[in-house]
Enzyme design. Structure first.
Site, PDB file in Angstrom:
ATOM      1  N   HIS A 198      56.933  36.295  -4.894  1.00 25.65           N
ATOM      2  CA  HIS A 198      56.153  35.593  -5.503  1.00 25.65           C
ATOM      3  C   HIS A 198      55.107  36.460  -6.091  1.00 25.65           C
ATOM      4  O   HIS A 198      54.671  37.484  -6.452  1.00 25.65           O
ATOM      5  CB  HIS A 198      54.830  36.275  -3.570  1.00 25.65           C
ATOM      6  CG  HIS A 198      55.556  36.475  -2.939  1.00 25.65           C
ATOM      7  ND1 HIS A 198      56.967  37.220  -2.987  1.00 25.65           N
ATOM      8  CD2 HIS A 198      55.094  35.669  -1.459  1.00 25.65           C
ATOM      9  CE1 HIS A 198      57.130  36.777  -1.565  1.00 25.65           C
ATOM     10  NE2 HIS A 198      55.966  35.923  -0.348  1.00 25.65           N
ATOM     11  N   SER A 293      50.748  27.908  -3.174  1.00 25.45           N
ATOM     12  CA  SER A 293      49.647  29.508  -3.070  1.00 25.45           C
ATOM     13  C   SER A 293      50.687  29.602  -0.991  1.00 25.45           C
ATOM     14  O   SER A 293      51.711  28.892  -0.374  1.00 25.45           O
ATOM     15  CB  SER A 293      48.650  29.539  -1.926  1.00 25.45           C
ATOM     16  OG  SER A 293      48.937  28.338  -1.305  1.00 25.45           O
ATOM     17  N   ASP A 294      50.739  31.003  -1.006  1.00 22.48           N
ATOM     18  CA  ASP A 294      51.139  31.880  -0.155  1.00 22.48           C
ATOM     19  C   ASP A 294      50.425  31.049   1.073  1.00 22.48           C
ATOM     20  O   ASP A 294      49.013  30.369   1.036  1.00 22.48           O
ATOM     21  CB  ASP A 294      51.646  32.962  -0.044  1.00 22.48           C
ATOM     22  CG  ASP A 294      52.208  33.838   0.693  1.00 22.48           C
ATOM     23  OD1 ASP A 294      52.984  33.250   1.652  1.00 22.48           O
ATOM     24  OD2 ASP A 294      52.655  35.097   0.617  1.00 22.48           O
ATOM     25  N   ALA A 295      50.825  31.297   1.960  1.00 24.77           N
ATOM     26  CA  ALA A 295      50.165  30.708   3.194  1.00 24.77           C
ATOM     27  C   ALA A 295      48.582  31.331   3.702  1.00 24.77           C
ATOM     28  O   ALA A 295      48.442  32.654   3.479  1.00 24.77           O
ATOM     29  CB  ALA A 295      51.122  31.302   4.737  1.00 24.77           C
ATOM     30  N   MET A 296      48.421  30.320   3.977  1.00 22.80           N
ATOM     31  CA  MET A 296      46.764  31.265   3.746  1.00 22.80           C
ATOM     32  C   MET A 296      45.994  31.186   5.109  1.00 22.80           C
ATOM     33  O   MET A 296      45.142  32.085   5.044  1.00 22.80           O
ATOM     34  CB  MET A 296      45.335  29.723   3.071  1.00 22.80           C
ATOM     35  CG  MET A 296      45.774  29.571   1.906  1.00 22.80           C
ATOM     36  SD  MET A 296      45.816  30.336   0.557  1.00 22.80           S
ATOM     37  CE  MET A 296      43.962  30.181   0.368  1.00 22.80           C
TER      38      MET A 296
END
Length: 598
Positions: A198, A293-296
């Site tokens: 990440h 993006s990572d999970a928003m």
């Protein structure tokens, strides 16, 4: 071009930049829907076709068995491409291996995970990194899945990291880079889009970004030498299709602030930082692929920022694809998603979002889909998957065998005598069932009692302890995180599970001390990180590390045996059939200093 067609063109570009999940769906406006989407309902078919979303992320709830998965992914692609202006979908999963593994383990190849791979690199080089990624990619492709949010290339500089730990290849940035590069090349050679995550690094955090907003306060020199090293190396050597952002504050990279929902200033997390995504990832590291993006819905973003504003800020920072911006789990969720699309379109029309930036990003997405041939999307083949499964699982077993390491003791200390009673104490019932099953395969005459640390009954424990000649104790630290158990949707249930693991772990010092006081043989097994702040090593002369405790039922029957490659390896070590040969890819000191590389 008319004003209306211009607006629609902008809306379609924005839709390509959004990736919802379809984990659950209930017709109507049910707020707490928990009906897994295993067959695509008409409402979601229409939503995919009409909205033009660029991709979908699937979870274990969506993936039951190969034929069902193939039908679901095929229906998703058909919904996306059925109209004249339709575009193929990224169909993504988090398939890292180890604890983060979304396809059903009984039908696909269950690898031990990244830290297990890191434990083999000293002896086997990148062989298992390459083989695991290649096999996982082949199987995903045969199921109609084209995008993998893996590999995880965070450098696990913090032994107590609650969310990365064994998801990392280890503590040495060079080892992490070598393994990550091998995995990216292997996945993409099979036509699967790989994702480094990440960025700029989640390895030295004390906080899970599913629950809060972590801060990494490394110096710029440390960031360059440790956190960024794998990303920089792999981008240069392997051209990954995607890089996933982290919901983490890096004040040495960007100390600028924006106001949160309560009006309080917050240092911009990487997901919302133009300096980090555009300035460092794009300009300094030269990344040409897609920033995702990572999970928003994770608290690192959702707890602090309005969802529409967060998506817009992430777009402005340089993100190409925002994952899970809003839940689409009901008719009201579909309406809310369309309202989000309209709101973002208005931000472009009003100049709040840069139109050229949005257009360039959408073009980059479409080019990537063309480069990976997504328009002629994969034809799923559950039959081919089944035909190669036995050999693939054999190769996964070799990784599990090679990873088990000695932390303390000599080979003879780990071998249980063929006569005598064995008491096994494991962190959860399913692991107990797997250990018992494999003991029955290799030592059918041995008397084995296995108890779950989460369900201990003191009288039964005392009785079993009194009768035991050898006690095997499993330690699982840190406890499984939300991402391993499924994510934010079932947070209440999953939090209770995590508490159960923590409570079980707290019992270990007194239990090991009790065994030591009796003078009986004890064997301590670290099933995750080979380290514990309570210094459990001092209670036992024999300590092993497996880096993994994945198990699964062999059938749907209530009394079905549980199995798992690592549990098979562990039992063969305990019975003298396998000699531990793995390394330890992290320092065992409580306070560690990551190894820096130029």
């Amino acid at each position: 071009m008319t004003a209306d067609s211009d607006t629609q063109s902008i809306r379609r570009d924005i839709a390509q930049k959004l990736m919802p999940d379809f984990r659950y769906f209930c017709a109507g406006d049910e707020e707490k829907c928990r009906e897994p989407v295993t067959v695509l309902p008409q409402e979601l078919k229409d939503f995919v076709a009409e909205s033009g979303v660029g991709g979908v992320i699937l979870f274990s709830e969506n993936l039951s068995w190969p034929g069902q998965i193939a039908s679901l992914t095929g229906d998703l692609q058909q919904a996306a491409t059925g109209k004249s202006d339709g575009e193929p979908l990224f169909i993504a999963v988090d398939q890292e291996g180890g604890r983060v593994f979304r396809t059903p383990r009984v039908f696909t190849t269950d690898f031990a995970g990244n830290m297990a791979i890191g434990a083999t690199i000293g002896k086997h080089g990148t062989r298992f990194a390459r083989e695991s990624a290649e096999i996982m990619a082949q199987e995903l492709k045969l199921l109609g899945i084209n995008t993998n949010f893996a590999p995880n290339v965070d450098v696990n500089a913090n032994l107590a990291n609650p969310v990365i730990n064994v998801r990392s290849f280890g503590q040495d940035p060079k080892v992490v880079a070598q393994a990550g590069e091998a995995q990216v090349k292997a996945m993409q050679s099979q036509g699967i889009l790989a994702t480094l995550k990440h960025f700029p690094g989640h390895g030295d955090t004390h906080t899970d970004s599913h629950l809060a907003l972590p801060v990494v306060d490394h110096s710029r020199e440390m960031i360059e030498a440790v956190d960024l090293y794998p990303f920089k190396t792999i981008i240069r050597e392997a051209s990954p299709a995607m890089v996933m952002t982290a919901h983490i504050q890096y004040p040495q990279l960007d100390d600028s602030k924006l106001n949160d929902k309560s009006g309080q200033p917050q240092i911009k997390p990487a997901t919302l930082s133009k300096k980090i995504l555009s300035g460092i990832l794009r300009d300094e590291l030269g990344f040409k692929g897609l920033i995702v993006s990572d999970a928003m819905n994770m608290a690192g973003i959702a707890k602090f920022f309005d969802q529409t504003d967060a998506v817009a800020a992430s777009f402005s920072a340089g993100t190409d694809i925002v994952v899970m911006p809003l839940p689409v789990h009901s008719d009201s969720g579909i309406r809310a998603f369309n309202e989000l699309l309209d709101a973002l379109t208005q931000k472009v029309l009003q100049g709040e979002l840069d139109r050229e930036l949005i257009a360039e990003s959408a073009a980059r997405i479409r080019k990537t889909k063309a480069d990976f041939g997504l328009a002629a999307h994969f034809t799923p083949s559950p039959e081919k998957l089944a035909a190669s499964l036995a050999d693939n699982k054999r190769r996964a077993q070799l990784l599990a065998d090679a990873a088990i390491a000695v932390v303390k003791g000599k080979t003879a200390d780990f071998i249980i005598p063929e006569t005598g009673n064995v008491l096994v104490l494991m962190p959860e019932e399913t692991v107990c069932r797997a250990v018992s099953y494999h003991m029955s395969l290799y030592r059918p005459q041995q008397q084995v009692t296995c108890m779950s640390l989460q369900q201990l009954n003191r009288p039964s424990l005392d009785s079993a302890m009194a009768q035991a000649d050898t006690v095997v104790v499993g330690s699982m630290t840190p406890a499984p995180s939300l991402v391993e158990l499924g994510g934010m949707e079932d947070m209440d249930v999953n939090t209770k599970q995590i508490m159960g693991f923590d409570e079980a772990q707290a019992l270990l010092p007194s239990l090991l001390e009790q065994v030591k006081a009796t003078g009986k043989r004890s064997i301590l097994v670290y099933l995750r990180m080979p380290y514990d702040a309570m210094q459990l090593n001092s209670f036992s002369d024999a300590v092993l590390a497996t880096y993994n405790a994945n198990v699964y039922a062999l059938s749907d029957e209530p009394d079905a045996p549980y199995t798992g490659g690592t549990m098979d390896s562990l039992v063969r070590v305990l019975t003298g059939m396998l000699k531990p040969q793995g390394g330890i890819p992290v320092s065992l000191d409580e306070v560690t200093t990551p190894v820096a590389h130029d």
